[in-house]
Write a protein that holds these residues in place. Structure first.
Motif, short mmCIF file in Angstrom:
data_model
loop_
_atom_site.label_atom_id
_atom_site.label_comp_id
_atom_site.label_asym_id
_atom_site.label_seq_id
_atom_site.Cartn_x
_atom_site.Cartn_y
_atom_site.Cartn_z
N HIS A 194 -19.47 -16.87 -41.98
CA HIS A 194 -18.13 -16.70 -41.41
C HIS A 194 -17.70 -15.23 -41.49
CE1 HIS A 194 -17.14 -20.77 -40.37
NE2 HIS A 194 -17.53 -21.21 -41.56
N ALA A 195 -18.10 -14.56 -42.56
CA ALA A 195 -17.79 -13.13 -42.65
C ALA A 195 -18.52 -12.35 -41.54
CB ALA A 195 -18.17 -12.59 -44.02
N ILE A 196 -19.78 -12.75 -41.31
CA ILE A 196 -20.57 -12.12 -40.25
C ILE A 196 -19.92 -12.35 -38.90
CG2 ILE A 196 -22.77 -12.21 -39.03
CD1 ILE A 196 -22.96 -10.80 -41.71
N LEU A 238 -32.85 -13.54 -39.47
CA LEU A 238 -32.78 -13.01 -38.11
C LEU A 238 -31.46 -13.40 -37.44
CD1 LEU A 238 -34.01 -11.69 -35.60
CD2 LEU A 238 -35.24 -13.84 -35.16
N ARG A 239 -31.02 -14.62 -37.68
CA ARG A 239 -29.76 -15.08 -37.08
C ARG A 239 -28.59 -14.20 -37.52
NH1 ARG A 239 -30.08 -19.91 -38.51
NH2 ARG A 239 -30.68 -20.82 -36.51
N LEU A 240 -28.50 -13.95 -38.82
CA LEU A 240 -27.40 -13.13 -39.31
C LEU A 240 -27.49 -11.70 -38.77
CD1 LEU A 240 -26.87 -14.17 -43.04
CD2 LEU A 240 -25.62 -14.89 -41.02
N ALA A 241 -28.70 -11.16 -38.78
CA ALA A 241 -28.86 -9.79 -38.28
C ALA A 241 -28.51 -9.71 -36.80
CB ALA A 241 -30.30 -9.33 -38.51
N GLY A 242 -28.92 -10.72 -36.04
CA GLY A 242 -28.63 -10.72 -34.61
C GLY A 242 -27.15 -10.75 -34.31
N LEU A 243 -26.42 -11.53 -35.08
CA LEU A 243 -24.98 -11.67 -34.83
C LEU A 243 -24.22 -10.36 -35.01
CD1 LEU A 243 -24.21 -15.12 -36.48
CD2 LEU A 243 -23.79 -14.49 -34.10
N ILE A 244 -24.78 -9.46 -35.82
CA ILE A 244 -24.06 -8.19 -36.09
C ILE A 244 -24.95 -6.98 -35.82
CG2 ILE A 244 -22.37 -9.06 -37.74
CD1 ILE A 244 -24.31 -8.23 -39.99
N HIS A 245 -25.94 -7.13 -34.97
CA HIS A 245 -26.87 -6.01 -34.79
C HIS A 245 -26.20 -4.77 -34.20
CE1 HIS A 245 -27.25 -7.86 -30.73
NE2 HIS A 245 -27.47 -6.60 -30.33
#
Length: 413
Positions: A194-196, A238-245
């Motif tokens: 949620h923070a991401i 990868l999902r987290l990184a993608g959301l904030i890349h």
């Protein structure tokens, strides 16, 4: 007199002397017999003491113990079976192992048993070897109990397996603790996600023309990752990184991000700094995945022509190679302030023509398979104006683009 003495001596050396000698011999024999009986008595008591000790250990142990013959018929079950399963020893002895194990657990146990018997038959004997497995047993009342079973073969004098000794321990509390720990970790991950997502919204508020890009890029990246066989653990990172890349773009002036006239060289260089700026924002967060590194490298290219570090080949983490392709595909297929959408066909041509040069070959092949053979499409809720929950649980994506000359263009930003 002398003759009398001599006769007396002679008499003492006659039959009476023989009796005395025989008595002495009997006493010696009796003594030896007694000594022998005492030795046997001590050995017998030692054997009895040993048997009694083992009996007390098995009957008073919290773990249930049993032995079965090679046909899986019970030959002994300890009293600890009662608190574990609710059966008396007599009731348990009348049960087959198949009645006590769940179907899946019995299948697993027999499979491992066959493997062990196979090793024995091939001469791979190890009299001290024991196997441990977790199974579910069926209680008398029909409920299930998770147990850890350690079993080993009992061998005869010729080292042939004749019985199986098993020790079962109730691991209900352990399983409960593991489940509580798993739920706690999931709560922490959800809070992190949620923070991401909040960070994602911040980026898109500054650059509304690219709203939904990070979600779509992540969605595609995760699909590619599954296609090439990455673990779910890697896909989570990868999902987290993608959301904030593109989080580094929060430090780029909004007027540059939304400039409809294209970018000057200095402005282009400012935007190209966003992977490192994103890394600086994320590097102090203790993610369980290399999120900051993926963000830093998502504009690197296999031939070393990318930025910010000019990495090439295996020096680029696989998750970043995947995100790079997903980023390019969505960026080219989507509208930008300075150009209309180029279309999915051109985006796929871009990665196809630069397969193995700019982009990882396996990643490109997986991406093309998804679109051309598996009819991949972005989820509708990755469009502009969707709620955070829908955005997260849908899927994700990213952006770069490279011109056919091999140089990354403004279209890939």
């Amino acid at each position: 007199m002398a003759k009398l003495d001599r006769k007396a001596q002679d008499k003492g050396a006659g039959p009476g002397r023989d009796v005395t000698d025989r008595q002495v011999g009997l006493e010696e024999a009796a003594t030896e017999l007694l000594r022998s009986k005492r030795k046997r008595g001590r050995a017998g008591r030692a054997a009895f003491d040993s048997e009694e000790r083992y009996r007390l250990i098995t009957e008073r142990a919290a773990d249930a113990m049993w032995t079965v013959d090679m046909d899986m018929r019970p030959t002994y079950i300890s009293p600890s079976i009662t608190p574990l399963l609710g059966y008396s020893v007599q009731e348990a002895m009348a049960k087959s192992m198949q009645e006590i194990f769940t179907a899946a657990s019995f299948k697993l146990a027999t499979k491992l048993l066959k493997e062990e018997i196979g090793r024995e038959s091939r001469g791979q004997k190890d009299l001290a070897r024991a196997r441990t497995l977790e199974v579910e047993l069926i209680r008398k009342d029909g409920s299930l109990v998770p147990v850890e079973v350690k079993y080993t073969f009992l061998h005869d004098a010729q080292a042939r397996p004749v019985e199986i000794l098993a020790i079962a321990r109730d691991i209900s509390e352990r399983k409960k603790a593991q489940e509580e720990a798993r739920q706690s970790i999931e709560k922490l991950i959800r809070a992190m996600e949620h923070a991401i997502q909040a960070m994602t919204i911040v980026v898109e508020m500054r650059d509304p023309h690219t709203a939904g890009h990070q979600q779509r890029a992540t969605q595609l990246a995760c699909a590619i990752a599954r296609e090439i066989g990455l673990s779910e653990e890697q896909i989570s990172g990868l999902r987290l990184a993608g959301l904030i890349h593109d989080i580094g773009k929060v430090r780029v002036p909004a007027e540059i991000l939304m400039n409809p006239d294209g970018l000057s060289e200095p402005e282009f260089m400012m935007i190209k700094a966003h992977p490192r700026l994103g890394y600086e924002i994320l590097k102090t967060i203790d993610f369980p995945w290399p999120v900051a590194q993926i963000v830093l490298q998502h504009h690197e290219r296999m031939d070393g022509s990318g930025y910010p570090s000019g990495l090439s080949g295996e020096d680029i983490v696989m998750e970043a190679r995947i995100l790079a392709v997903a980023d390019v595909v969505d960026a080219m297929a989507s509208h930008r302030p300075y150009r209309p959408a180029l279309g999915m066909s051109k985006a796929l041509d871009e990665i196809s023509q630069n397969r193995g040069v700019l982009y990882d070959s396996r990643v490109v092949d997986a991406c093309l398979t998804l679109f051309r053979d598996k009819n991949f499409d972005f989820e509708p809720h990755t469009k502009v104006g969707t709620s955070l929950d829908k955005i997260y649980h849908g899927g994700l994506q990213s952006r770069p683009v490279v011109s056919q000359s091999g140089q990354q263009s403004q279209a890939s930003l």
